[in-house]
Scaffold this active site. Structure first.
Site, PDB file in Angstrom:
ATOM      1  N   ASN A 276      23.111  20.381  64.788  1.00 25.42           N
ATOM      2  CA  ASN A 276      23.652  18.942  64.704  1.00 25.42           C
ATOM      3  C   ASN A 276      22.805  18.120  63.605  1.00 25.42           C
ATOM      4  O   ASN A 276      21.737  18.317  63.521  1.00 25.42           O
ATOM      5  CB  ASN A 276      23.620  17.975  65.874  1.00 25.42           C
ATOM      6  CG  ASN A 276      24.378  18.804  67.150  1.00 25.42           C
ATOM      7  OD1 ASN A 276      25.270  19.470  66.804  1.00 25.42           O
ATOM      8  ND2 ASN A 276      24.281  18.494  68.323  1.00 25.42           N
ATOM      9  N   VAL A 277      23.329  17.396  63.022  1.00 23.40           N
ATOM     10  CA  VAL A 277      22.981  16.572  61.932  1.00 23.40           C
ATOM     11  C   VAL A 277      22.726  15.020  62.280  1.00 23.40           C
ATOM     12  O   VAL A 277      22.621  14.169  61.263  1.00 23.40           O
ATOM     13  CB  VAL A 277      23.767  16.558  60.458  1.00 23.40           C
ATOM     14  CG1 VAL A 277      23.799  18.191  60.066  1.00 23.40           C
ATOM     15  CG2 VAL A 277      25.190  16.334  60.807  1.00 23.40           C
TER      16      VAL A 277
ATOM     17  N   HIS B   2      20.939  22.512  60.137  1.00 22.66           N
ATOM     18  CA  HIS B   2      21.949  22.373  59.206  1.00 22.66           C
ATOM     19  C   HIS B   2      21.647  20.692  58.456  1.00 22.66           C
ATOM     20  O   HIS B   2      22.551  20.266  57.954  1.00 22.66           O
ATOM     21  CB  HIS B   2      23.278  22.209  59.803  1.00 22.66           C
ATOM     22  CG  HIS B   2      23.676  23.452  60.114  1.00 22.66           C
ATOM     23  ND1 HIS B   2      24.793  23.616  61.292  1.00 22.66           N
ATOM     24  CD2 HIS B   2      23.577  24.646  59.614  1.00 22.66           C
ATOM     25  CE1 HIS B   2      25.040  24.556  61.413  1.00 22.66           C
ATOM     26  NE2 HIS B   2      24.178  25.422  60.573  1.00 22.66           N
TER      27      HIS B   2
ATOM     28  N   CYS C 250      18.403  13.974  46.153  1.00 24.39           N
ATOM     29  CA  CYS C 250      18.904  14.151  44.688  1.00 24.39           C
ATOM     30  C   CYS C 250      18.970  15.585  44.260  1.00 24.39           C
ATOM     31  O   CYS C 250      17.985  16.344  44.096  1.00 24.39           O
ATOM     32  CB  CYS C 250      18.015  13.225  43.899  1.00 24.39           C
ATOM     33  SG  CYS C 250      18.401  13.401  42.034  1.00 24.39           S
TER      34      CYS C 250
ATOM     35  N   CYS D 169      16.469  15.745  40.589  1.00 27.90           N
ATOM     36  CA  CYS D 169      14.892  15.490  40.732  1.00 27.90           C
ATOM     37  C   CYS D 169      14.294  15.928  42.081  1.00 27.90           C
ATOM     38  O   CYS D 169      13.258  16.096  42.270  1.00 27.90           O
ATOM     39  CB  CYS D 169      14.411  14.146  40.545  1.00 27.90           C
ATOM     40  SG  CYS D 169      14.728  12.846  41.711  1.00 27.90           S
TER      41      CYS D 169
ATOM     42  N   CYS E 243      16.298   8.751  39.011  1.00 26.90           N
ATOM     43  CA  CYS E 243      16.694   9.590  37.741  1.00 26.90           C
ATOM     44  C   CYS E 243      18.074   9.527  37.312  1.00 26.90           C
ATOM     45  O   CYS E 243      18.345  10.029  36.269  1.00 26.90           O
ATOM     46  CB  CYS E 243      16.234  11.220  37.952  1.00 26.90           C
ATOM     47  SG  CYS E 243      17.335  12.121  38.974  1.00 26.90           S
TER      48      CYS E 243
ATOM     49  N   GLY F  71      26.021  23.476  74.364  1.00 31.05           N
ATOM     50  CA  GLY F  71      27.120  22.910  73.729  1.00 31.05           C
ATOM     51  C   GLY F  71      27.540  23.338  72.272  1.00 31.05           C
ATOM     52  O   GLY F  71      27.484  22.751  71.511  1.00 31.05           O
TER      53      GLY F  71
ATOM     54  N   LEU G 123      27.752  18.755  79.595  1.00 27.53           N
ATOM     55  CA  LEU G 123      26.441  18.762  79.492  1.00 27.53           C
ATOM     56  C   LEU G 123      25.507  17.926  80.099  1.00 27.53           C
ATOM     57  O   LEU G 123      24.597  17.976  80.658  1.00 27.53           O
ATOM     58  CB  LEU G 123      25.948  18.855  78.107  1.00 27.53           C
ATOM     59  CG  LEU G 123      25.958  20.250  77.644  1.00 27.53           C
ATOM     60  CD1 LEU G 123      26.050  20.375  76.143  1.00 27.53           C
ATOM     61  CD2 LEU G 123      24.954  21.233  77.833  1.00 27.53           C
TER      62      LEU G 123
HETATM   63 ZN   LIG Z   1      16.925  11.929  40.987  1.00 26.81          ZN
END
Ligand SMILES: [Zn+2]
Length: 299
Positions: free
Chosen positions: A118-119, A135, A143, A146, A197, A234, A278
Site C-alpha cells: 500500500n502507498v 510500492h 523529481c 534532479c 530545477c 488483505g 481483517l
Molecule cells: Zn528537480
C-alpha cells in the site's frame, strides 16, 4: 501503478473456500518473528477502496502506466488533476483496527517487520515502525530530473494555488489515490514543476509498467529469509511484486498464513487462508494473545 495484473486464475488453481479458524495465526504470532505482507484489503476499512475485491475499481479504472506518465504532458495533466482530488481522501484517511493490531503485534515483539504493497502510509500512522513500502508512498514526490524528494502536502498546496476554483466532483477514488475524472473535468488543470530545477514531478510510487527498485526487493527478500513465518493480510497476491515473496517463503519451507476474504494466488502455498474481515479478525487474534490494541479515539 504496479505491474499489469492478471485478472483470472487458471482452472488448475481452483480456489479453496478458506476457513474462519484463526488459531494457526494465533500460534504463529505467539512464536514471534512473523513478517507481515499487507495489501489493499487492510485499508478498505479506512475508506480506501480495493482494486479487486467486492466493488473493486479495476474493471472501470485502468491505472496510468509509467510510460504514459513520462511521455505525455497531457497524461501528466490528467494524472495530477485526478491525483490532486484523490489526495484529499488519502490525506483524511485514518488507520483502522487492522493497522492498529499490526502495530500492537510489533510493539509486543511478535513481528520482524511489515512489507506493505500500500502507498497510503496507514501502517506508520498506526504506530508500526519497521515498514518497507514496496510500492513507495503517496506522501512523497520525486523529481525525475534532479531526484529531489519533497513532501506531497507541499505539492498539494502549490497545486491548490495554481488551480484555484478547480472543484470537480470525481466519480470514484481509487487505491492509488487517483480520482476518476473525465477529460472535460480535467480541463486546463495546471501542473507545477520541481521548485528546485523545473523538472517533472512524479509521486514516489511504483507505477504499472515500472519495476520496484532492486535494492528494495533485495531488502524484502532478506526479511523473508529471516522470518519465522509470513503472514499475508488483505492481498489477493495478483501481482508478482507480492506473490514472489510468498513463493520464496514456500521454497524456504517458511510457513505462509493468509487472512483474506477472497481466494488468493498464494493459497496453494499457504498453511491456511482465514476468510474473515481483517479488522475484526486481527482484533480477535490480539485478544487471544493478550495484546492490547489502541482504541480508535484520536489521542
Ligand atoms: Zn528537480
Amino acid at each position: 501503478m504496479r505491474m499489469r495484473p492478471t485478472l483470472s486464475w487458471s482452472s488448475a488453481e481452483d480456489p479453496e473456500p478458506g476457513t474462519t479458524d484463526p488459531e494457526p495465526v494465533v500460534d504463529a504470532l505467539s512464536a514471534g518473528g512473523v513478517l507481515v505482507l499487507s495489501g489493499a484489503g487492510i485499508s478498505t476499512e479506512s475508506g480506501i477502496p480495493d482494486y479487486r475485491g467486492e466493488g473493486g475499481s479495476l474493471s472501470r479504472h485502468t491505472p496510468m502506466t509509467y510510460q504514459e506518465f513520462t511521455s505525455s504532458v497531457q497524461a501528466r495533466r490528467r494524472y495530477w488533476a485526478r491525483s490532486h482530488l484523490g489526495w484529499r481522501t488519502f490525506g483524511r484517511a485514518l488507520p483502522n483496527a487492522g493497522h492498529r493490531a499490526v502495530a500492537a503485534f510489533e510493539r509486543h515483539g511478535l513481528l520482524s517487520g511489515v512489507i506493505t504493497q500500500n502507498v497510503d502510509g496507514l501502517h506508520q500512522a498506526a504506530g508500526s515502525e519497521h515498514v518497507v513500502e514496496l510500492h513507495g508512498s503517496l506522501a512523497r514526490v520525486v523529481c525525475l530530473s534532479c531526484g529531489a524528494f519533497t513532501p506531497r502536502r507541499e505539492l498539494a498546496r502549490r497545486l491548490q494555488e495554481a488551480n484555484t476554483g478547480f472543484e470537480p466532483m470525481p466519480a470514484e477514488i481509487n487505491p492509488d489515490g487517483d480520482a476518476d475524472l473525465s477529460d472535460e473535468q480535467v480541463g486546463d488543470f495546471r501542473v507545477v514543476p520541481c521548485a528546485l530545477c523545473g523538472g517533472i514531478l512524479k509521486p514516489d510510487v511504483v507505477f504499472f509498467g515500472e519495476a520496484v527498485p532492486p535494492q528494495r526487493v533485495e531488502d524484502c527478500r532478506q526479511l523473508v529469509r529471516a522470518a519465522t513465518s509470513l503472514l499475508v493480510l488483505g492481498s489477493s497476491l495478483t501481482v508478482m511484486s507480492g506473490l514472489r515473496f510468498v513463493r520464496q517463503a514456500a521454497q524456504d519451507r517458511t510457513p505462509v498464513l493468509i487472512i483474506n476474504r477472497d481466494p488468493t494466488r498464494g493459497d496453494r502455498h499457504a498453511l491456511t487462508r482465514v476468510a474473515l474481515p481483517l479488522g475484526p479478525a486481527l482484533t480477535g487474534i490480539a485478544a487471544r494473545l493478550g495484546v492490547p490494541v489502541d482504541s480508535d479515539e484520536p489521542s
